[in-house]
Design a protein around this motif. Sequence first.
Motif, PDB file in Angstrom:
ATOM      1  N   VAL A  32       0.860  -1.179   0.000  1.00  0.00           N
ATOM      2  CA  VAL A  32       0.000   0.000   0.000  1.00  0.00           C
ATOM      3  C   VAL A  32       0.899   1.233   0.000  1.00  0.00           C
ATOM      4  N   GLN A  33       0.773   2.060  -1.013  1.00  0.00           N
ATOM      5  CA  GLN A  33       1.616   3.240  -1.137  1.00  0.00           C
ATOM      6  C   GLN A  33       0.958   4.438  -0.454  1.00  0.00           C
ATOM      7  N   VAL A  34       1.751   5.126   0.366  1.00  0.00           N
ATOM      8  CA  VAL A  34       1.259   6.275   1.127  1.00  0.00           C
ATOM      9  C   VAL A  34       2.166   7.460   0.857  1.00  0.00           C
ATOM     10  N   LYS A  35       1.588   8.511   0.317  1.00  0.00           N
ATOM     11  CA  LYS A  35       2.350   9.735   0.031  1.00  0.00           C
ATOM     12  C   LYS A  35       2.278  10.653   1.239  1.00  0.00           C
ATOM     13  N   MET A  36       3.440  11.048   1.755  1.00  0.00           N
ATOM     14  CA  MET A  36       3.445  11.971   2.882  1.00  0.00           C
ATOM     15  C   MET A  36       4.701  12.820   2.850  1.00  0.00           C
ATOM     16  N   ASP A  37       4.548  14.066   3.284  1.00  0.00           N
ATOM     17  CA  ASP A  37       5.689  14.965   3.380  1.00  0.00           C
ATOM     18  C   ASP A  37       6.336  14.791   4.742  1.00  0.00           C
ATOM     19  N   PRO A  38       7.652  14.601   4.795  1.00  0.00           N
ATOM     20  CA  PRO A  38       8.321  14.459   6.092  1.00  0.00           C
ATOM     21  C   PRO A  38       8.216  15.747   6.885  1.00  0.00           C
ATOM     22  N   PRO A  39       8.134  15.673   8.207  1.00  0.00           N
ATOM     23  CA  PRO A  39       8.030  16.888   9.037  1.00  0.00           C
ATOM     24  C   PRO A  39       9.291  17.737   8.905  1.00  0.00           C
ATOM     25  N   SER A  40       9.112  19.034   8.934  1.00  0.00           N
ATOM     26  CA  SER A  40      10.254  19.956   8.829  1.00  0.00           C
ATOM     27  C   SER A  40      10.698  20.458  10.194  1.00  0.00           C
ATOM     28  N   GLU A  41       9.814  20.365  11.191  1.00  0.00           N
ATOM     29  CA  GLU A  41      10.174  20.790  12.542  1.00  0.00           C
ATOM     30  C   GLU A  41       9.339  20.047  13.572  1.00  0.00           C
ATOM     31  N   ILE A  42       9.814  20.040  14.796  1.00  0.00           N
ATOM     32  CA  ILE A  42       9.083  19.460  15.912  1.00  0.00           C
ATOM     33  C   ILE A  42       9.442  20.237  17.163  1.00  0.00           C
ATOM     34  N   SER A  43       8.442  20.500  17.977  1.00  0.00           N
ATOM     35  CA  SER A  43       8.614  21.293  19.207  1.00  0.00           C
ATOM     36  C   SER A  43       9.250  22.637  18.891  1.00  0.00           C
ATOM     37  N   GLY A  44       8.903  23.199  17.722  1.00  0.00           N
ATOM     38  CA  GLY A  44       9.399  24.506  17.339  1.00  0.00           C
ATOM     39  C   GLY A  44      10.846  24.528  16.875  1.00  0.00           C
ATOM     40  N   LYS A  45      11.446  23.351  16.671  1.00  0.00           N
ATOM     41  CA  LYS A  45      12.842  23.275  16.256  1.00  0.00           C
ATOM     42  C   LYS A  45      12.941  22.615  14.886  1.00  0.00           C
ATOM     43  N   LYS A  46      13.779  23.177  14.028  1.00  0.00           N
ATOM     44  CA  LYS A  46      13.951  22.651  12.681  1.00  0.00           C
ATOM     45  C   LYS A  46      14.660  21.305  12.722  1.00  0.00           C
ATOM     46  N   ILE A  47      14.162  20.369  11.919  1.00  0.00           N
ATOM     47  CA  ILE A  47      14.773  19.042  11.830  1.00  0.00           C
ATOM     48  C   ILE A  47      15.803  19.063  10.711  1.00  0.00           C
ATOM     49  N   ILE A  48      17.040  18.797  11.050  1.00  0.00           N
ATOM     50  CA  ILE A  48      18.140  18.895  10.095  1.00  0.00           C
ATOM     51  C   ILE A  48      18.290  17.627   9.266  1.00  0.00           C
ATOM     52  N   TYR A  49      18.284  16.494   9.945  1.00  0.00           N
ATOM     53  CA  TYR A  49      18.615  15.231   9.287  1.00  0.00           C
ATOM     54  C   TYR A  49      17.364  14.482   8.854  1.00  0.00           C
ATOM     55  N   VAL A  50      17.418  13.882   7.656  1.00  0.00           N
ATOM     56  CA  VAL A  50      16.289  13.097   7.181  1.00  0.00           C
ATOM     57  C   VAL A  50      16.069  11.872   8.079  1.00  0.00           C
ATOM     58  N   GLN A  51      17.141  11.375   8.695  1.00  0.00           N
ATOM     59  CA  GLN A  51      16.999  10.233   9.608  1.00  0.00           C
ATOM     60  C   GLN A  51      16.160  10.605  10.820  1.00  0.00           C
ATOM     61  N   HIS A  52      16.293  11.847  11.310  1.00  0.00           N
ATOM     62  CA  HIS A  52      15.470  12.302  12.429  1.00  0.00           C
ATOM     63  C   HIS A  52      14.001  12.405  12.015  1.00  0.00           C
ATOM     64  N   LYS A  53      13.775  12.804  10.772  1.00  0.00           N
ATOM     65  CA  LYS A  53      12.398  12.871  10.275  1.00  0.00           C
ATOM     66  C   LYS A  53      11.769  11.481  10.261  1.00  0.00           C
ATOM     67  N   ALA A  54      12.554  10.500   9.823  1.00  0.00           N
ATOM     68  CA  ALA A  54      12.051   9.122   9.816  1.00  0.00           C
ATOM     69  C   ALA A  54      11.845   8.601  11.240  1.00  0.00           C
ATOM     70  N   ASP A  55      12.717   9.016  12.174  1.00  0.00           N
ATOM     71  CA  ASP A  55      12.557   8.618  13.582  1.00  0.00           C
ATOM     72  C   ASP A  55      11.203   9.057  14.124  1.00  0.00           C
ATOM     73  N   ILE A  56      10.826  10.290  13.802  1.00  0.00           N
ATOM     74  CA  ILE A  56       9.570  10.846  14.298  1.00  0.00           C
ATOM     75  C   ILE A  56       8.370  10.197  13.624  1.00  0.00           C
ATOM     76  N   VAL A  57       8.447  10.041  12.310  1.00  0.00           N
ATOM     77  CA  VAL A  57       7.316   9.515  11.546  1.00  0.00           C
ATOM     78  C   VAL A  57       7.005   8.070  11.932  1.00  0.00           C
ATOM     79  N   ARG A  58       8.023   7.262  12.203  1.00  0.00           N
ATOM     80  CA  ARG A  58       7.750   5.868  12.563  1.00  0.00           C
ATOM     81  C   ARG A  58       6.919   5.789  13.850  1.00  0.00           C
ATOM     82  N   LEU A  59       7.168   6.703  14.775  1.00  0.00           N
ATOM     83  CA  LEU A  59       6.392   6.722  16.012  1.00  0.00           C
ATOM     84  C   LEU A  59       4.965   7.200  15.756  1.00  0.00           C
TER      85      LEU A  59
END
Length: 440
Positions: A255-282
Amino acid sequence: MTGRILEIRFCFLLGFIFALMIILKMELLVNIYPSIRHVILLPSQTYKEQSPSPTLESNDHVNKLLRKEKIELLMKLRARGMGHAEESCDIETALLFLKSNNDTSMETYVDPFEGMLPIGGKDWSFNSTVSCLHINSTNFPLHSAGKGRPYLIPRCSKDDVSLIKVTNSNTSFPVFEFPDKCLKKIIDKFCSKGFVVPNILHYIWFGQQDFEFMYFVAIYSAYKNQKPCLIFVYYDNVPKGVWWDILLFSVTNIVQVKMDPPSEISGKKIIYVQHKADIVRLQILKEYGGIYSDTDQIILRSLDSLRNNACTMGMAADAFLGSALILARRNATFINKWITSYSSYNPNDWGGNSVIMATKLTKQHPDSIHVYRHYCVFYPHYSVLFDRNYKWSYSYAFHIYKPGRMKQLKNMNFSSIRTLNATGGAIFRFILFDNKELCI
């Protein structure tokens, strides 16, 4: 000149004496522990195990005694600084227990693998060869979706949800968004029977890197061994390349799901794509539950025995929880607390809010997660992937460690793995050829 000759003779004499001392020490150990001939291995050796005889294999009691003897022997050897650096995960699990409990006796050890069916066959000499199918990108698998097996497509109406079977490989597949109420209903109706954790796989694909052979094998391994109800692939850019095409051709329930990775969390910019994946998996596990897996995690056997806990994770080689494989029910307490911890997110701290934070949370909330502290979820250590062979007959999964190996991994394909005599080659053959032995 004479002095030089004497110096050389003296060096040879010292070498001979040193070698003799080693031989005598080994003979002494053999006399003290007769079964050492089948167990002791030096760090420079490739791990080889005697193939058990049919008589011993059919006698569980004898096998259990031999295993106990081997574990106790290894404890004594390692106490003397000898023995192989790493044995198979079932043996390492026992050694870890005994070491943690300061106990050199096996009497108090409860074997978590008793009754567990080993995989990979009986011959772990790593020298055996078999005749393998000559598969390639045009004929894998022999019974694929494109040759008659129906694809599963989620459909929702006002009154009901369903999984439609479609046999035409040219069908246009729907692309969903996250979160999606239809998908949640599909999961509840078709994928959650009999277990706390629904039988669905989640993979995240952010960025535009090539979809390599190892990613194809990883997702296919989950499809083959876990037999999930559905496999969700979340992406910002559609994966591309021949291995992605083969995956879609071979796996019938993606099942294909299109989603934009988050650009920030808790008001802080997310630098690394790995951190974006860390958040999205949760976020995904909170919303749907299921099994999250990294795209370089090979699933070697069914994970169903781990699906009746609210949340399950395993320890990695660095003694932190490994976030490459997470099983969780929807809205699990541990996942919620982990998400809350991102209120203190530090963009420059590589693992601070991922594996390091997860490890801290297990100590603060031990009742909210089941931690597999033995070595069969992430072990063996990444160094054995291409450097030597490792017995993985009781392992659940294997995490491919890519740094420093990308060039070699990029060159892997159906042909190259046929004669790759290392752990990685054996595992890939096990997934794709149904056996781990070298191909002839």
